[in-house]
Structure formats: structure tokens, C-alpha cells
Design a protein around this motif. Structure first.
Motif, PDB file in Angstrom:
ATOM      1  N   GLN A  88       0.806  -1.201   0.000  1.00 26.09           N
ATOM      2  CA  GLN A  88       0.000   0.000   0.000  1.00 26.09           C
ATOM      3  C   GLN A  88       0.850   1.266   0.000  1.00 26.09           C
ATOM      4  OE1 GLN A  88      -2.468  -0.443   3.437  1.00 26.09           O
ATOM      5  NE2 GLN A  88      -3.479  -2.282   2.677  1.00 26.09           N
ATOM      6  N   THR A  89       2.158   1.152  -0.017  1.00 25.70           N
ATOM      7  CA  THR A  89       3.031   2.308  -0.016  1.00 25.70           C
ATOM      8  C   THR A  89       3.880   2.315  -1.272  1.00 25.70           C
ATOM      9  OG1 THR A  89       4.921   1.240   1.031  1.00 25.70           O
ATOM     10  CG2 THR A  89       3.191   2.050   2.490  1.00 25.70           C
ATOM     11  N   GLU A  90       4.540   3.447  -1.516  1.00 30.73           N
ATOM     12  CA  GLU A  90       5.426   3.571  -2.657  1.00 30.73           C
ATOM     13  C   GLU A  90       6.878   3.331  -2.254  1.00 30.73           C
ATOM     14  OE1 GLU A  90       2.675   6.859  -5.023  1.00 30.73           O
ATOM     15  OE2 GLU A  90       4.727   7.330  -4.440  1.00 30.73           O
ATOM     16  N   GLU A  91       7.096   2.997  -1.004  1.00 29.65           N
ATOM     17  CA  GLU A  91       8.444   2.723  -0.531  1.00 29.65           C
ATOM     18  C   GLU A  91       8.962   1.436  -1.164  1.00 29.65           C
ATOM     19  OE1 GLU A  91      10.344   4.428   1.460  1.00 29.65           O
ATOM     20  OE2 GLU A  91       9.023   5.882   2.418  1.00 29.65           O
ATOM     21  N   THR A  92      10.194   1.454  -1.598  1.00 25.56           N
ATOM     22  CA  THR A  92      10.814   0.238  -2.122  1.00 25.56           C
ATOM     23  C   THR A  92      11.529  -0.484  -1.004  1.00 25.56           C
ATOM     24  OG1 THR A  92      12.803   1.477  -2.734  1.00 25.56           O
ATOM     25  CG2 THR A  92      11.103   1.218  -4.424  1.00 25.56           C
ATOM     26  N   GLY A  93      11.619  -1.787  -1.121  1.00 17.16           N
ATOM     27  CA  GLY A  93      12.256  -2.575  -0.075  1.00 17.16           C
ATOM     28  C   GLY A  93      13.763  -2.431  -0.103  1.00 17.16           C
ATOM     29  N   LYS A  94      14.363  -2.751   0.998  1.00 16.72           N
ATOM     30  CA  LYS A  94      15.820  -2.728   1.134  1.00 16.72           C
ATOM     31  C   LYS A  94      16.300  -4.139   1.366  1.00 16.72           C
ATOM     32  CE  LYS A  94      19.580  -0.720   3.835  1.00 16.72           C
ATOM     33  NZ  LYS A  94      19.944   0.142   4.961  1.00 16.72           N
ATOM     34  N   ASN A  95      17.211  -4.605   0.539  1.00 16.68           N
ATOM     35  CA  ASN A  95      17.722  -5.971   0.615  1.00 16.68           C
ATOM     36  C   ASN A  95      19.054  -6.007   1.350  1.00 16.68           C
ATOM     37  OD1 ASN A  95      15.664  -7.250  -1.185  1.00 16.68           O
ATOM     38  ND2 ASN A  95      16.528  -5.786  -2.630  1.00 16.68           N
ATOM     39  N   GLU A  96      19.215  -6.979   2.232  1.00 16.01           N
ATOM     40  CA  GLU A  96      20.439  -7.114   3.013  1.00 16.01           C
ATOM     41  C   GLU A  96      20.867  -8.575   3.070  1.00 16.01           C
ATOM     42  OE1 GLU A  96      19.528  -5.641   6.870  1.00 16.01           O
ATOM     43  OE2 GLU A  96      19.560  -3.525   6.294  1.00 16.01           O
ATOM     44  N   LEU A  97      22.165  -8.787   3.180  1.00 19.93           N
ATOM     45  CA  LEU A  97      22.733 -10.105   3.449  1.00 19.93           C
ATOM     46  C   LEU A  97      23.600 -10.015   4.697  1.00 19.93           C
ATOM     47  CD1 LEU A  97      23.796 -11.598  -0.018  1.00 19.93           C
ATOM     48  CD2 LEU A  97      21.944 -12.355   1.476  1.00 19.93           C
ATOM     49  N   THR A  98      23.376 -10.919   5.622  1.00 21.56           N
ATOM     50  CA  THR A  98      24.084 -10.915   6.901  1.00 21.56           C
ATOM     51  C   THR A  98      24.594 -12.314   7.210  1.00 21.56           C
ATOM     52  OG1 THR A  98      22.639  -9.154   7.750  1.00 21.56           O
ATOM     53  CG2 THR A  98      23.891 -10.427   9.369  1.00 21.56           C
ATOM     54  N   VAL A  99      25.818 -12.411   7.676  1.00 26.38           N
ATOM     55  CA  VAL A  99      26.333 -13.675   8.201  1.00 26.38           C
ATOM     56  C   VAL A  99      26.339 -13.562   9.720  1.00 26.38           C
ATOM     57  CG1 VAL A  99      27.724 -14.241   6.180  1.00 26.38           C
ATOM     58  CG2 VAL A  99      28.727 -12.854   7.980  1.00 26.38           C
ATOM     59  N   TRP A 100      25.889 -14.612  10.387  1.00 21.61           N
ATOM     60  CA  TRP A 100      25.841 -14.555  11.839  1.00 21.61           C
ATOM     61  C   TRP A 100      26.069 -15.945  12.430  1.00 21.61           C
ATOM     62  CZ3 TRP A 100      22.122 -17.197  14.681  1.00 21.61           C
ATOM     63  CH2 TRP A 100      21.006 -17.648  13.978  1.00 21.61           C
ATOM     64  N   GLY A 101      26.507 -15.944  13.659  1.00 23.31           N
ATOM     65  CA  GLY A 101      26.729 -17.194  14.365  1.00 23.31           C
ATOM     66  C   GLY A 101      26.459 -17.008  15.842  1.00 23.31           C
ATOM     67  N   GLY A 102      26.078 -18.110  16.498  1.00 21.74           N
ATOM     68  CA  GLY A 102      25.755 -18.009  17.909  1.00 21.74           C
ATOM     69  C   GLY A 102      26.025 -19.288  18.661  1.00 21.74           C
ATOM     70  N   PHE A 103      25.989 -19.166  19.979  1.00 21.72           N
ATOM     71  CA  PHE A 103      26.264 -20.297  20.850  1.00 21.72           C
ATOM     72  C   PHE A 103      25.360 -20.243  22.070  1.00 21.72           C
ATOM     73  CE2 PHE A 103      28.700 -22.091  24.482  1.00 21.72           C
ATOM     74  CZ  PHE A 103      28.723 -23.415  24.050  1.00 21.72           C
ATOM     75  N   GLY A 156      25.279 -24.756  18.922  1.00 24.52           N
ATOM     76  CA  GLY A 156      25.977 -23.746  18.140  1.00 24.52           C
ATOM     77  C   GLY A 156      25.410 -23.696  16.740  1.00 24.52           C
ATOM     78  N   ILE A 157      25.453 -22.517  16.117  1.00 25.05           N
ATOM     79  CA  ILE A 157      24.848 -22.358  14.795  1.00 25.05           C
ATOM     80  C   ILE A 157      25.602 -21.321  13.980  1.00 25.05           C
ATOM     81  CG2 ILE A 157      23.229 -20.605  15.628  1.00 25.05           C
ATOM     82  CD1 ILE A 157      21.145 -21.740  13.694  1.00 25.05           C
ATOM     83  N   PHE A 158      25.668 -21.560  12.659  1.00 27.49           N
ATOM     84  CA  PHE A 158      26.192 -20.579  11.698  1.00 27.49           C
ATOM     85  C   PHE A 158      25.149 -20.421  10.607  1.00 27.49           C
ATOM     86  CE2 PHE A 158      28.246 -19.859   7.577  1.00 27.49           C
ATOM     87  CZ  PHE A 158      28.791 -18.602   7.803  1.00 27.49           C
ATOM     88  N   ALA A 159      24.820 -19.169  10.255  1.00 33.37           N
ATOM     89  CA  ALA A 159      23.741 -18.951   9.298  1.00 33.37           C
ATOM     90  C   ALA A 159      24.019 -17.740   8.410  1.00 33.37           C
ATOM     91  CB  ALA A 159      22.411 -18.765  10.036  1.00 33.37           C
ATOM     92  N   ILE A 160      23.329 -17.719   7.272  1.00 27.67           N
ATOM     93  CA  ILE A 160      23.344 -16.592   6.335  1.00 27.67           C
ATOM     94  C   ILE A 160      21.913 -16.088   6.217  1.00 27.67           C
ATOM     95  CG2 ILE A 160      23.874 -15.821   3.991  1.00 27.67           C
ATOM     96  CD1 ILE A 160      25.830 -18.185   3.815  1.00 27.67           C
ATOM     97  N   ARG A 161      21.721 -14.802   6.439  1.00 31.08           N
ATOM     98  CA  ARG A 161      20.374 -14.233   6.469  1.00 31.08           C
ATOM     99  C   ARG A 161      20.137 -13.275   5.307  1.00 31.08           C
ATOM    100  NH1 ARG A 161      17.683 -11.902  11.823  1.00 31.08           N
ATOM    101  NH2 ARG A 161      17.273 -14.144  11.951  1.00 31.08           N
ATOM    102  N   TYR A 162      18.989 -13.432   4.685  1.00 33.88           N
ATOM    103  CA  TYR A 162      18.488 -12.437   3.729  1.00 33.88           C
ATOM    104  C   TYR A 162      17.379 -11.660   4.408  1.00 33.88           C
ATOM    105  CZ  TYR A 162      15.544 -10.445   0.114  1.00 33.88           C
ATOM    106  OH  TYR A 162      14.778  -9.592  -0.638  1.00 33.88           O
ATOM    107  N   SER A 163      17.429 -10.327   4.294  1.00 34.56           N
ATOM    108  CA  SER A 163      16.403  -9.465   4.883  1.00 34.56           C
ATOM    109  C   SER A 163      15.885  -8.494   3.834  1.00 34.56           C
ATOM    110  CB  SER A 163      16.967  -8.659   6.069  1.00 34.56           C
ATOM    111  OG  SER A 163      17.529  -9.496   7.050  1.00 34.56           O
TER     112      SER A 163
END
Length: 207
Positions: free
Chosen positions: A21-36, A56-63
Motif C-alpha cells: 500500500q506504499t510507494e516505498e521500495t524494499g531494502k535488501n540485506e545479506l548478513t552472516v551470523w553465528g551463535g552459541f 551452536g549455529i552458523f547462518a546466512i540471512r536475507y532481509s
């Protein structure tokens, strides 16, 4: 867990509709993250019953950002998990001698969390607190926790943290997730692992 997944999916659909419903365009991001997670708990005994587990985990995120205003930013998130490790207590029952002994089992897994939503506060500031929720699955190399479990398990989490914006559209993130792993009662038993996951990440692509 099913309610959490349904809630995450519903929020994603709602945000998608609102974004249209808006004219705003999305913003794409790639993030690498890990946790324990140094330990598991049984605060909610109905879903998490395994104590003294480490994860423990290692992941790649698209936002993808759906809006851009002065109050909050809403993001759809999807994680690919190339590697995860779960170490937990179990019992070994020897075939040739009576009695059982406690052992530490280790399982390796990969998976994805395609249903996620993150809310960033103070989006115009360099330091942005956020909260998030996501749901997905993990596939282990062996039945988990043992022959009474399954290799395919569901995964869901809720948590929050802080995102620190850097130059050149980069960012650092640090946060906490209350992460639940369970086979959804698809196995003979469903022990449930509730992990206190602390994680860090780096956003290296933003457009």
C-alpha cells in the motif's frame, strides 16, 4: 511451537500487504551470523525438557525492509543454516553388562528458517534496538536425541538485540534468541531443546 510458526507467517503476510500500500521500495540485506548456547533450560516444561544441552549455529540471512519511517522498520527475514551442532546428555545401555551410564551425544545439522520478522526501533539512529521472531527446520545427521527421536526437527525462536550501523551500508548485530528445537511429536519421544542463544553478525551487503 506450531503457534509461533503460524504467528510468524501471519505477521509476514500482514507486513507484505501493508508494504504493497506504499510507494516505498524494499531494502535488501545479506548478513552472516553465528551463535552459541552454553546451556538449555526447562522454564517451559511443556516444550523444553532437556537440560545441560549446548547448541551452536552458523547462518546466512536475507532481509527485506518493507517500510522506512522515523519510528520503526519492519523486515522480512529468511535464514539458511549451513551448519549447526547440538551436544546433550544421554544414556548408554551396554548389551553385555547391566546398568546405564551417562554420555554426551553430539549431532550435526543443516536447515533453514524461511519465516521471520524483525522490527527495528529508532531506524534513523546509528544504534537500533530490535526484536524478532522466526521459524524453520533442522535436519540432523542422526536421530535426535537417539532412536526414539527423528532426524527432521522443527526450530522456532523469539528474541531481540541491537544493530549498529557502520559506513558504506554495513552493520554489526548482537542479540539473544530463546530458541526451541523439537520433532513436533513425530518421534516416539519429543524431548524438546530450549536454548539460550547469544549471537553476533555482520551485514556485508545492503542495497
Amino acid at each position: 511451537m506450531k503457534r509461533i510458526l503460524f504467528f510468524a507467517f501471519s505477521l509476514a503476510v500482514f507486513v507484505s500487504a501493508a508494504a504493497g500500500q506504499t510507494e516505498e521500495t524494499g531494502k535488501n540485506e545479506l548478513t552472516v551470523w553465528g551463535g552459541f548456547s552454553p546451556d538449555s533450560n526447562t522454564f517451559i516444561k511443556a516444550i523444553g525438557r532437556t537440560e545441560n544441552a549446548r547448541f551452536g549455529i552458523f547462518a546466512i540471512r536475507y532481509s527485506r525492509r518493507f517500510n522506512n519511517n522515523n519510528f520503526i522498520n519492519l523486515k522480512y527475514t529468511a535464514d539458511i543454516v549451513p551448519a549447526a551442532i547440538l551436544r546433550y546428555p544421554d544414556f548408554d545401555i551396554p548389551a553385555s553388562a547391566p546398568g546405564a551410564r551417562e554420555i554426551k551425544e553430539t549431532r550435526y545439522a543443516f536447515g533453514a528458517s524461511p519465516l521471520g520478522l524483525q522490527v527495528n526501533f529508532r531506524p534513523r539512529k546509528r544504534i537500533q534496538p530490535f526484536i524478532g521472531i522466526s521459524g524453520g527446520m533442522l535436519y540432523f545427521d542422526k536421530r535426535t536425541p537417539n532412536f526414539v527421536g527423528t532426524r527432521f526437527n522443527f526450530m522456532s525462536d523469539i528474541g531481540g538485540g541491537v544493530e549498529i550501523k557502520l559506513k558504506n551500508k554495513r552493520a554489526l548485530i548482537a542479540g539473544y534468541k530463546y530458541l526451541h528445537i523439537s520433532n513436533g511429536s513425530r518421534g516416539i519421544e519429543n524431548p524438546g531443546f530450549d536454548n539460550n542463544l547469544f549471537y553476533v553478525g555482520y551485514t556485508f551487503f545492503s542495497k
